[in-house]
Write a protein that holds these residues in place. Structure first.
Motif, PDB file in Angstrom:
ATOM      1  N   CYS A  86      -4.445   3.326   3.517  1.00 45.88           N
ATOM      2  CA  CYS A  86      -3.737   3.524   2.211  1.00 45.88           C
ATOM      3  C   CYS A  86      -4.573   4.350   1.510  1.00 45.88           C
ATOM      4  O   CYS A  86      -5.866   4.376   1.369  1.00 45.88           O
ATOM      5  CB  CYS A  86      -3.726   2.270   1.384  1.00 45.88           C
ATOM      6  SG  CYS A  86      -3.189   2.300  -0.164  1.00 45.88           S
ATOM      7  N   CYS A  96      -6.317   2.894  -1.327  1.00 49.20           N
ATOM      8  CA  CYS A  96      -7.146   1.910  -1.143  1.00 49.20           C
ATOM      9  C   CYS A  96      -8.704   2.658  -0.685  1.00 49.20           C
ATOM     10  O   CYS A  96      -9.756   2.271  -0.995  1.00 49.20           O
ATOM     11  CB  CYS A  96      -6.947   0.882   0.036  1.00 49.20           C
ATOM     12  SG  CYS A  96      -5.637  -0.334  -0.697  1.00 49.20           S
ATOM     13  N   CYS A 145       0.547  -1.210  -0.098  1.00 44.93           N
ATOM     14  CA  CYS A 145       0.099  -0.020  -0.068  1.00 44.93           C
ATOM     15  C   CYS A 145       0.869   1.283   0.096  1.00 44.93           C
ATOM     16  O   CYS A 145       2.143   1.142   0.563  1.00 44.93           O
ATOM     17  CB  CYS A 145      -0.996   0.019   0.984  1.00 44.93           C
ATOM     18  SG  CYS A 145      -2.227  -1.025   1.042  1.00 44.93           S
TER      19      CYS A 145
HETATM   20 ZN    ZN Z   1      -3.525   0.066  -0.770  1.00 42.53          ZN
END
Ligand code: ZN
Ligand code: ACM
Length: 722
Positions: free
Chosen positions: A329, A332, A269
C-alpha cells in the motif's frame, strides 16, 4: 465469623481425604466434609436471601427446584453474603436448621448453588426433580484458583442464534465457567447490530447467494446467517449475568475484516490487487491503518460496543494480520516513513493503540491477541490473550501484561480429539486428558509470570461447524464436552497434583448429570480386538456399544463377542443419552489405498503447487485459479480401481476451504464415457459400493468463485474391498 471459618477450614483439611461416600462434584471443591444425615426437600421448599442483590440467584435455584423464593431468612435454603470471603469464594452448609450458601459476592453464592445442585438428584439439570428428595449433609468450603475461567465462542464463521447461545450458557454455568467471550466479527460475518452503521449487521450478518459478503466456507449459493440486535445482546448478557457469566465481546481488527470490507471497500489499502485468478473476488482483509477515516468508522463501532457491554474488557483482535497488504500500500508505506517505522508490526501496534485508547476513553480495558504486542508497547493495562503457544503467553506475562492463557495446543476445542475424529489438527490433536493435565508450572510459567496470569480460556472456532449441520448443537457439544469439564477443573483447582485416573472416574460419574443436561458429548471409542475367530468390543464407562456390519447400515446392540471370519467388516460405536463415540474397529477396517492417478483440470495446474509434485507438500495440489460454473477436476486412475467406498472432495483436508462446494460427481468405467452419480454435499461425495472398477472420477462446479485464487486438490480417499 472469620475465626469460625478458619477453624472449619482446619477441620476440613484434616477430614477431606476420609470422605469416601461423597457425591461427585466437578470441578472438585477445595474442602468437602460429608456427614451422616440427610436433609429432605420437596416441591414446597423455599429459598431465601438476605441481600436483594441475591434475588436473581434465588430465583434461578427456585426455578430449577420447582420451589419458591423470597426474602425470608427462615427459608429451607438461605443465600447470604460475607464480606470476609473473596468474591467467588463460598461456603455451603447442608444440615439443620437450614441449608445455607454464603458467598463473598454474587459469584460466590452462584458457585455454591451449582455445587448444591450437584449434591441433588441429577434431574435438577434437566427439569424439576422428583417430589421428595434427599441431600446428604455436608460442609463445603471452596474458591476458584483463577478469577477468569473463560470460553470463547466463534459466532462469526457459523451463526449461532440467541437461544442456542443461551442454552450453551447454561452448560457453562453448570461447570462454573465465568466468562463467555463472543467472537462477533470475522472475515465471514458481522454479528452485532451497530445502530450508527446498521449495514454492518444487516448486510454483513448474511453471506452467500446475492450478498456482497462471499462465503469462504460452505453454502456458496445460499444467502445464510443472522445477527444479534442490541436488544438480543442485552438479553444474553442478562441471562449470563444471572449465571455468574460475564459476556465479553470481540471485534476482530485490523485483520479478519473481509466481511466489513465487502460492505465498505474503502477501508482497504489503496492498491488494486490482481484478482483475475479469483474471478473478481477481493481477498484483501485488513483495515488500512494509514486512513484517518477508518478510525472515525471504528470509533462509532467501539463507542456502541462499550456502551452495550457492561464488561470492562473489550477484545479488539490483533491476530493473523496479512501484512503484505500494508507493504503493497503506497499510503501505508508513506505513513511508515513519516512515523519512522521500519516494520509493519509497528504499524499494527500504532493501529491497536489507537483502538485501545478509544476503549480506554470509556473507562474500559482493551484485550488483544498475542501478536498485537510484537510491534511495540500497547497501553500497559492491555490484556493479552496468548493463543499461539505457551511461549507467547509467557512472553506477554513477562512483559507485564495481564494475560489470559489459551494456547491452541491445550484449549482450542475445534481441534481433533484423535486423528480420525472431526476437527482441525494444526495446533494439536488432543482429548480431555491433555486439558486436565495442563498446569501452568508444568508448562514452564515462573512465579513472576504467574502473577500476571488472570486465568485460562478455552475456545471453539466455528469454521468447520458449517459442515456439521449448524442447526443442531451436536458438533459443538461433541467438540467441547467433556473437554470443557476437564477445563473447568483445570481452571478451578489450585492443586497442581492431578491424577487423570481419579478425575476420569469422577467424569464418568458426571456423565449421568451431563445426560440430564442434554449434552451430546464425546465418549471414548470402544476398544476392539480380534482373536481366535472372536471379535470383542469393550468400554470402561458403562455406555452401550452398537455395531454395524458392512455393507448394511443397520446398527445393532452389542451384547457379546461376535464369531466371525471377517472382522474388518464390523465397526463399533459407544452411545449413552445423546452422547456418542467415534467409530472403532480393527485396523483393516480403516485401511485406505493410494492407486496412481493422473490429475487434469479445466483450471490448470499451479506452477508452485503442481499436480505432479503434490506429495512434496502434504498431498495437496492447487489449480491456477478459482472455480467458475462448469469448471472441473478429474482423477484418471492408471489401472481401474475396485473398492467399497471412495470419498471425493476438493479443498483442504479438514477445512471446507479452497474447495468446490457446490457441484456434481461423475464416474467413468472406461475413461471416456461418464455417468453422473450424485451431488456434492458440503463439498463431499461418497461413491458407495461401486459394482465395477472405476477408471476416472470427475467433479464439476456449479457455482462461480470459491473465495480464493485457486482450488486445492486432495486425492480421493479409497477404502479397498475387504
Ligand atoms: Zn494501507
Ligand atoms: C486465532 O486463533 N487466530 C486467535
Amino acid at each position: 465469623m472469620r475465626r469460625y471459618l478458619l477453624l472449619a477450614v482446619t477441620l476440613l483439611m484434616a477430614w477431606t481425604n476420609s470422605a469416601e461416600a461423597q457425591r461427585v462434584v466437578v470441578p472438585t471443591p477445595q474442602y468437602y466434609l460429608p456427614a451422616n444425615g440427610f436433609v429432605e426437600l420437596d416441591g414446597s421448599a423455599t429459598i431465601g436471601y438476605t441481600d436483594d442483590t441475591l434475588m436473581p440467584a434465588a430465583r434461578y435455584l427456585a426455578e430449577r427446584l420447582g420451589a419458591k423464593y423470597s426474602g425470608d431468612a427462615e427459608a429451607d435454603i438461605l443465600l447470604s453474603l460475607d464480606e470476609d470471603f473473596a468474591t467467588e469464594q463460598y461456603r455451603l452448609y447442608v444440615g439443620r436448621p437450614q441449608i445455607t450458601i454464603t458467598g463473598g459476592g454474587y459469584g460466590g453464592v452462584f458457585n455454591g448453588i451449582v455445587t448444591l445442585m450437584q449434591l441433588m438428584p441429577n434431574e435438577v439439570f434437566g427439569g424439576v426433580p422428583a417430589k421428595r428428595y434427599r441431600v446428604e449433609e455436608c460442609v463445603i468450603e471452596d474458591a476458584p484458583r483463577f478469577s477468569h475461567r473463560g470460553f470463547m465462542l466463534d459466532v462469526a464463521r457459523t451463526w449461532i442464534d440467541k437461544e442456542a447461545v443461551k442454552a450453551y450458557i447454561d452448560l457453562l454455568a453448570y461447570h462454573k465457567i465465568n466468562v463467555l467471550r463472543l467472537h462477533l466479527t470475522d472475515d465471514e460475518g458481522w454479528r452485532i447490530e451497530i445502530k450508527s452503521h446498521p449495514e454492518l449487521a444487516e448486510v454483513g450478518g448474511f453471506r452467500g447467494g446475492d450478498s456482497p459478503v462471499k462465503p469462504r466456507y460452505g453454502r456458496w449459493n445460499e444467502r445464510w446467517g443472522g445477527y444479534y440486535t442490541q436488544e438480543d445482546m442485552r438479553e444474553i448478557i442478562e441471562y449470563a449475568a444471572v449465571r455468574n457469566i460475564e459476556v465479553m465481546p470481540e471485534i476482530d481488527l485490523p485483520g479478519h475484516s473481509l466481511c466489513m470490507a465487502s460492505i465498505h471497500p474503502e477501508i482497504l489499502c489503496g492498491y488494486t490487487p490482481s484478482n483475475r485468478a479469483s474471478l473478481g473476488y477481493d481477498t484483501r482483509s485488513a483495515f488500512c491503518p494509514s486512513k484517518e477515516a477508518n478510525y472515525e468508522l471504528l470509533k462509532d463501532v467501539i463507542d456502541e460496543i462499550c456502551q452495550l457491554f457492561p464488561t470492562k474488557y473489550i477484545h479488539i483482535g490483533g491476530d493473523e494480520v496479512e501484512m503484505s497488504q500494508w507493504r503493497s500500500c503506497p499510503d501505508c508505506r508513506a505513513f511508515m516513513v513519516a512515523q519512522g517505522m521500519s516494520d509493519t508490526k509497528q504499524l499494527q501496534a500504532y493501529f491497536m493503540t489507537r483502538i485501545a485508547n478509544m476503549v480506554a476513553s470509556h473507562g474500559k480495558v482493551a484485550s488483544v491477541w498475542n501478536e498485537a504486542i510484537d510491534g511495540g508497547h500497547l497501553p500497559p493495562s492491555t490484556r493479552v490473550y496468548g493463543w499461539e503457544g505457551v511461549a507467547e503467553c509467557r512472553k506477554a506475562a513477562a512483559k507485564g501484561y495481564s494475560t489470559v492463557v489459551m494456547p491452541g495446543q491445550y484449549f482450542y476445542f475445534d481441534m481433533k480429539q484423535t486423528p480420525r475424529e472431526p476437527g482441525h489438527d494444526w495446533a494439536a490433536i488432543f482429548d480431555a486428558r491433555k486439558v486436565y493435565e495442563f498446569t501452568p508450572r508444568k508448562v514452564g510459567f515462573t512465579e513472576a509470570e504467574m502473577a500476571n496470569v488472570v486465568g485460562l480460556e478455552s475456545s471453539f472456532f466455528s469454521e468447520i461447524y458449517l459442515s456439521h449441520n449448524p442447526e443442531s448443537a451436536d458438533y459443538l457439544h461433541y467438540q467441547t464436552f467433556p473437554r470443557m469439564v476437564a477445563f473447568a477443573e483445570t481452571a478451578w483447582s489450585s492443586s497442581d497434583e492431578r491424577s487423570w485416573e481419579e478425575f476420569y472416574a469422577r467424569l464418568v460419574a458426571h456423565y449421568d448429570r451431563m445426560d440430564c443436561m442434554g449434552i451430546a458429548y464425546r465418549l471414548v471409542p470402544p476398544s476392539v480386538s480380534y482373536a481366535d475367530g472372536m471379535l470383542t468390543a469393550s468400554v470402561d464407562d458403562g455406555s452401550d456399544i452398537y455395531y454395524k456390519r458392512e455393507p448394511m447400515e443397520v446398527e445393532m446392540l452389542y451384547t457379546a463377542p461376535i464369531e466371525t471370519t471377517a472382522p474388518a467388516e464390523y465397526s463399533f460405536v459407544a452411545r449413552r443419552g445423546r452422547a456418542a463415540s467415534a467409530e472403532a474397529a480393527v485396523a483393516a477396517h480403516f485401511r485406505t489405498i493410494t492407486p496412481t492417478f493422473k490429475l487434469t483440470s479445466s483450471m490448470g495446474s499451479s506452477e508452485r503447487f503442481s499436480f505432479e509434485r503434490a506429495e512434496e507438500y502434504g498431498r495437496l495440489a492447487r489449480t491456477t485459479r478459482s472455480a467458475d460454473v462448469g469448471d472441473w477436476v478429474q482423477y484418471t486412475f492408471e489401472r481401474p480401481v475396485m473398492c467399497r467406498r471412495m470419498k471425493v472432495a476438493t479443498g483442504n483436508f479438514q477445512l471446507p476451504r479452497y474447495n468446490i462446494e457446490n457441484g456434481y460427481v461423475e464416474v467413468s468405467y472406461d475413461g471416456s464415457s461418464f455417468e453422473r452419480v450424485g451431488e456434492l454435499e458440503d463439498g463431499v461425495f461418497y461413491i458407495m459400493y461401486p459394482t465395477r472398477a472405476i477408471k476416472a472420477v470427475r467433479i464439476t462446479s456449479t457455482s462461480k468463485g470459491n473465495g480464493a485464487s485457486w482450488v486445492s486438490i486432495q486425492p480421493p480417499t479409497i477404502y479397498p474391498l475387504l
